[in-house]
Design an enzyme around this catalytic site. Structure first.
Site: not given
Ligand code: ARG
Length: 490
Positions: A27, A137, A182-183, A304, A310, A312, A317, A344, A349
């Site tokens: 991560s 965790n 309205t509508h 455009s 144009k 825009n 948007e 957990y 993640q």
């Molecule tokens: N990168 C993990 C997450 O975002 C961190 C916690 C990881 N915990 C574990 N028991 N592997 O959730």
């Protein structure tokens, strides 16, 4: 140098990780953004374990200084990058900092591992004591709460700024009128500030939803351990206080697996996104030649490449489009959490990137919406003309008859007939001869025409929340006072 293993958990393993799996499950490429939160939470934890006698005062001091140095990493990279490439714009330098940090720590599995590795570079093996009595965790649950709390504060100040821009626009057009729909059919005339204040009402509710989410989430998971609570008798209030939380969370299983605070934030952001989208839709429509009510500021419009004439409405948007991302992220998060057994699970993640995307999307929206709003100009003559044609005073006309004593249902029918007559003759109600009107009902008298002027049509809505001139002036003043006194961070 330390003999730190390359993983935080490699002791029970004989086989190395599959290389592809290893990369795929990391991560750090996205959670590097949590460096400030991870460092703050780590400093708070260091204080807690020092109080429990795990670190000497001297070790604590070294640890805190080391953690501060780790917090500087993104800034150091930003300096290094701008020194080599000269002036870099914010977006580029931001993404260059991201790639530099991620590339600098190819072995870091996640933000927790990164900070531990970098802290080891700063303070040696002392760094390895930091994990005493804690688990990733509880760390990720804490980091994400801190991140969401900051994102809420940024959103609150963005909301406040945009509301003030809407109020300034309302003040600049305080007596201008427009047809209300309205509508999507012309219904009754309203003051432009009345219409703008409708959005301020929505945004005030959004503001309170974010404040509410902030108050509900402001509890500290540190000390919850992996699932069952820390294995040391820690004074959890130390970290809670240091991080600005109200108190420690009351249940370790919930604290390590709860992502309600992310859902609350995402759902508040979705509702806000819906409001932004409705505003954007109206402006996009009002800027068409068909409506011709609004001149979009050139500074916020594009041309455009094909059609030279144009202009825009790209801003509205895109702001309308961004709400799709907000809704998508909220749905992804809810789907992510709904089937998870306690406590957990690694699935969680996946939620981080949704939260980062929501925070970035909201920051982007508030970087443009206030200035765009300040620069909007209305074609008030055309709007007034639209408000004065098409029998938008028919309700006021029926009210005139009912004030004279005719039951409203009857009055409604008489005015319906008058409108029919007007349509046949190509005349508005105020141009119909009194003689023709008196044939429809004896209740018509010469003062009828005073009761259906544009001003009278507005002013007959003389109730709290109505579009009568003095009611709107009052509403504008009180809205301004309310919004000015909002606290962007609770
Ligand atoms: N990168 C993990 C997450 O975002 C961190 C916690 C990881 N915990 C574990 N028991 N592997 O959730």
């Amino acid at each position: 140098m330390s003999s730190q293993p390359t993983k935080m958990w490699s002791g029970r393993f004989r086989e190395p990780l599959d290389r592809t799996f290893e990369q795929w499950q990391r991560s750090f490429p996205f959670d590097w953004r949590l460096i400030p939160q991870e460092v703050a939470a780590s400093k708070a934890h260091a204080q807690t374990i020092a109080a429990a006698g795990i670190l000497t005062p001297d070790e604590l001091e070294k640890m805190l200084t080391g953690l501060d140095a780790v917090a500087q990493r993104p800034l150091n990279w930003a300096h290094r990058i701008s020194a080599t490439s000269g002036q870099v714009d914010y977006e580029t330098s931001n993404s260059q900092v991201a790639s530099a940090i991620v590339a600098s720590a190819p072995q870091a599995e996640d933000i927790h591992h990164y900070v531990e590795l970098e802290l080891t570079r700063e303070v040696g093996t002392l760094a390895l004591k930091l994990h005493t009595g804690r688990s990733r965790n509880e760390q990720i649950a804490t980091d994400m709460r801190l991140f969401v709390r900051d994102a809420i504060d940024a959103t609150l100040s963005g909301l406040r700024e945009w509301m003030l821009a809407l109020i300034a626009l309302a003040e600049a057009n305080s007596d201008a009128v427009m047809p209300g729909y309205t509508h999507l059919q012309r219904a009754e005339p309203v003051l432009i500030p009345h219409w703008l204040l409708a959005y301020v009402s929505m945004l005030e509710r959004d503001f309170s939803r974010f404040v509410d989410a902030r108050n509900r989430m402001n509890f500290c998971p540190l000390g919850s351990g992996a699932i069952a609570g820390a294995t040391l008798a820690l004074d959890r209030s130390i970290a809670a206080k240091a991080l600005g939380f109200t108190a420690p969370t009351p249940n370790s299983m919930d604290a390590t697996s709860d992502r309600d605070f992310m859902l609350d934030f995402a759902q508040a952001a979705s509702t806000l996104g819906i409001h932004i989208s409705r505003f954007s839709e109206e402006l996009t429509l009002y800027a068409t030649a068909e409506f011709g009510f609004v001149d979009l500021p050139e500074a916020f419009s594009t041309g455009s490449s094909a059609m030279p004439q144009k202009k825009n409405p790209d801003l509205t948007e895109l702001t309308r489009g961004k709400s799709a991302r907000l809704l998508g992220s909220a749905t992804a998060l809810a789907t992510l959490v709904k089937g998870l057994p306690l406590a957990y699970n690694k699935d969680l993640q996946e939620g981080q990137e949704q939260i980062f995307d929501i925070a970035d999307t909201l920051a982007g929206l508030f970087s443009v919406l206030p200035n765009f709003t300040h620069k909007l100009t209305f074609r008030t003559a055309r709007m007034q003309q639209a408000a004065e044609s098409g029998y938008l005073n028919a309700m006021a006309a029926a009210t005139y008859l009912s004030n004279k004593g005719l039951p409203f249902r009857k009055a409604h029918e008489v005015i319906g007939n008058a409108v029919r007559l007007g349509l046949d003759k190509g005349l508005e109600l105020n141009a119909l001869p009194i003689a023709d009107l008196r044939e429809l009902s004896d209740y018509f008298a010469a003062d009828f025409f005073d009761a259906i002027t544009l001003k009278a049509t507005l002013d007959c809505h003389d109730v709290t929340g109505g579009t009568a001139t003095h009611r709107v002036a009052e509403a504008l003043t009180t809205a301004k006072t309310r919004v000015q006194s909002l606290q962007p961070s609770s």
